[in-house]
Design an enzyme around this catalytic site. Structure first.
Site, short mmCIF file in Angstrom:
data_model
loop_
_atom_site.label_atom_id
_atom_site.label_comp_id
_atom_site.label_asym_id
_atom_site.label_seq_id
_atom_site.Cartn_x
_atom_site.Cartn_y
_atom_site.Cartn_z
CG ASP A 89 -23.76 -53.26 -18.93
OD1 ASP A 89 -22.96 -52.33 -19.10
OD2 ASP A 89 -24.65 -53.55 -19.76
CG HIS A 104 -32.65 -47.40 -15.54
ND1 HIS A 104 -32.94 -47.82 -16.81
CD2 HIS A 104 -33.40 -46.28 -15.33
CE1 HIS A 104 -33.82 -47.00 -17.35
NE2 HIS A 104 -34.11 -46.06 -16.47
#
Length: 234
Positions: A89, A104
């Protein structure tokens, strides 16, 4: 100015309403890891994976940072801060952190399925039109895919993160079980003089023979305690 590295995981975003994969009620119970978070799963059913991340993206756009994210950003008044996050996010960015290493990948970006780490193919997705459709092309002509590091893929930013941790005067770990490698191994790059703090409501096993300060609370409450420990004003 002292350097602090903050390693964050799903626990810091949970208070913003983002589902975690590993906890009870998390996304792993609705979807198979192999189906939506592995490179094999992508090649097996690309449309399923695209739809999964389209849904995550739509949810993320409506999500706001919580006080833990804001308190992390606030540390820039006192330290040279590097945030190393396992989260995809953009809540650290929304909260105002300026130096972030995404281990990631990033949910609000797309890239080439042929060469995911080619910087010429990495694009920002428009929050007004966040979906990736089958047939959408990257700059190299291949199918556009989520800019996410899946199981079975290399973690290109791990070396940058290791250098940052190795240079840190303080390491603060928030909301991660330290079970996912290679991120969990970053702690081994700290200097022997570097104090380590861990904020998590659950017990976290730290694989290092050194004193660690545990703050066994959720991210926001734990960050408030960290400020007090450091003698910082919020």
């Amino acid at each position: 100015m002292k350097k602090i590295v903050i390693l964050t995981g799903a626990g810091i975003s949970a208070e913003s309403g983002i589902s975690t994969f590993r906890d009870s009620g998390g996304l792993w119970e609705q979807y198979s890891v192999e189906d939506v978070a592995s490179i094999e799963g992508y090649w097996r059913n690309r449309e399923l994976v695209q739809n999964f991340y389209n849904q995550r993206r739509r949810e993320s756009i409506k999500t706001e940072p919580n006080d833990a994210h804001r308190l992390v950003a606030g540390l820039e008044k006192f330290y040279d801060v590097t945030v190393v996050t396992q989260n995809v996010d953009n809540l650290h960015e929304k909260a105002g952190s300026s130096n972030i290493i995404h281990l990631h990948g990033e949910l609000m970006k797309g890239t080439s399925e042929r060469d995911p780490n080619d910087p010429r193919c990495i694009v920002d997705l428009d929050p007004e039109h966040p979906d990736i459709h089958m047939g959408d092309k990257a700059n190299d002509g291949s199918q556009l895919r989520p800019f996410i590091v899946w199981f079975g893929e290399s973690v290109p930013k791990i070396e940058d993160a290791a250098w940052a941790v190795g240079d840190a005067d303080i390491l603060l770990i928030i909301g991660t079980s330290l079970n996912v490698y290679p991120a969990a191994g970053l702690i081994n790059y700290t200097k022997t003089t570097c104090p380590i703090y861990v904020i998590d409501p659950k017990p976290v096993y730290v694989h290092i023979n050194r004193s660690v300060t545990f703050i066994q609370k959720k991210a926001t409450e734990g960050m408030r305690d960290f400020y007090k420990l450091m003698g910082l004003e919020r």
